[in-house]
Design a protein around this motif. Structure first.
Motif, short mmCIF file in Angstrom:
data_model
loop_
_atom_site.label_atom_id
_atom_site.label_comp_id
_atom_site.label_asym_id
_atom_site.label_seq_id
_atom_site.Cartn_x
_atom_site.Cartn_y
_atom_site.Cartn_z
N ILE A 57 0.91 -0.97 0.02
CA ILE A 57 -0.01 -0.12 0.00
C ILE A 57 0.89 1.29 -0.12
N SER A 58 0.33 2.44 -0.96
CA SER A 58 1.19 3.51 -0.88
C SER A 58 0.81 4.63 0.37
N SER A 59 1.52 5.43 0.67
CA SER A 59 1.32 6.39 1.71
C SER A 59 -0.09 7.15 1.25
N ARG A 60 -0.02 7.46 0.02
CA ARG A 60 -1.29 8.27 -0.40
C ARG A 60 -2.80 7.25 -0.27
N ALA A 72 -0.94 12.18 2.84
CA ALA A 72 0.43 11.29 2.43
C ALA A 72 1.39 11.72 3.07
N HIS A 73 1.88 12.97 3.46
CA HIS A 73 2.95 13.56 4.14
C HIS A 73 2.79 13.17 5.55
N THR A 74 1.89 13.37 6.43
CA THR A 74 1.44 12.87 7.71
C THR A 74 1.83 11.46 7.88
N VAL A 75 1.50 10.71 6.89
CA VAL A 75 1.46 9.00 7.01
C VAL A 75 3.30 8.75 6.88
N ALA A 84 8.60 4.29 -1.96
CA ALA A 84 8.21 3.00 -2.13
C ALA A 84 6.80 2.77 -1.47
N ARG A 85 6.02 1.82 -2.17
CA ARG A 85 4.88 1.32 -1.48
C ARG A 85 5.50 0.54 -0.38
N TYR A 86 4.67 0.51 0.76
CA TYR A 86 4.85 -0.40 1.85
C TYR A 86 4.38 -1.82 1.91
N THR A 87 5.36 -2.74 2.43
CA THR A 87 4.89 -4.15 2.39
C THR A 87 4.01 -4.25 3.77
#
Lengths: 209, 209
Positions: free
Chosen positions: A31-34, A44-47, A62-65
């Motif tokens: 999943i991406s931060s967005r 997404a910045h806060t994430v 990158a996308r997070y696993t």
């Protein structure tokens, strides 16, 4: 050692952890931060900033696993630590909670229940030991209970909190509508269905979605 | 006309409203943005920005009058609008909620309860009309129900949501641990005691308080 994660970030990371658990069940792998931000209603910045507080965090592009990020949060926020908890107030909500068997699989052992009504304490069918409310300080201390779920009526809330504090409680999930105050550094979080209904109602009214 | 309050601000303003209700009961008359921020774990700047979205908001420097600010939020977020709601899933939590009589005084009328178990539907003592779950689309449409409180097990959650959506539901308070997805623009908010316990646990571990 990390002990410098601000409280709002801890709350958001706990919500993120819950999201990742659900994604795992739904077999989503990355999943991406967005996408995370969209789900949790934050930017997404806060994430990315929140995740940067964790040890060995991935690079932000990158996308997070899902599985890796979940484990990283669990380790950083110490979710593996098992904690003892009690339920104060054995009305409908309190009874539902004390009989919910899944808490222990999440690391929370409900080791006592309390109610001011001795009839309830003596007759309620529950697998947990039940005590009258005046015994809160003694039992909380004796059993080293750290967390309390407070499900008493408004009027009784502050007295129960004072007793919990006397026993050395560290955190309270507050289901009552009372505004709780404690002298000491005890963490309190409120659960309020009416508030949730109001949020939905406002979002429907203002057409924010 | 204001329809441009962002979703996170609506959530924070609803939490602020709840805080103001509690302050009113505690007979506190005025509060500063800084004190509000401390209570809600957000910055004083965010508090002032959120309040600036409301019509006729006070100037930011002064202390806010509890009663006036409360009424302003209620008017701006349309809290006076009464809305019909239903409870889906009549296990322990669902039953506790359907029998909680205060919702109507907050503007939420629980006009139906649903469960997939017909025995429960026929035997549960409740003042609300109860129906089997397959009737959700029909009843939601017929009674113009806008909000649902979902208290079913994980496995049943998505099916119930699909039925609610078919009936035209607008918002869902999700007590299940499922990650709900809907095609349409339906607002969903999650209530999760395990998450609250985890937040407290992390704050205790990291000594953030």
């Amino acid at each position: 050692m990390i002990n410098s994660i601000p409280e709002p970030a801890i709350k958001r990371l706990s919500a993120l952890y819950q999201l990742l658990c659900r994604l795992e069940v739904s077999e989503v792998n990355a999943i991406s931060s967005r996408e995370i931000g969209d789900r949790l209603d934050i930017s997404a910045h806060t994430v990315r900033k929140d995740i940067s507080y964790l040890r060995e965090s991935q690079t932000s592009g990158a996308r997070y696993t899902v599985l890796k990020l979940k484990e990283l949060i669990a380790r950083s926020l110490n979710f593996a630590t098992s904690r003892k908890a009690c339920v104060v107030g054995l009305g409908k909500i309190g009874t539902a909670i004390i009989n919910y068997s899944r808490f222990s699989s999440y690391g929370f052992d409900i080791v006592a229940g309390f109610d001011s009504n001795v009839n309830i304490v003596e007759t309620l069918p529950a697998e947990t030991d039940l005590f009258p409310s005046y015994m809160i300080p003694e039992i909380v201390k004796e059993r080293e209970i750290e967390l309390a779920i407070l499900a008493v009526p408004f009027e009784a809330a502050q007295l129960c909190v004072d007793r919990l504090v006397k026993g050395g409680i560290k955190g309270i999930v507050n289901f009552s509508s009372a505004l709780l105050t404690t002298d000491k550094n005890i963490v309190i979080t409120d659960v309020d269905v009416t508030k949730e209904l109001r949020v939905l109602s406002a979002m429907i009214s203002l057409g924010s979605k």
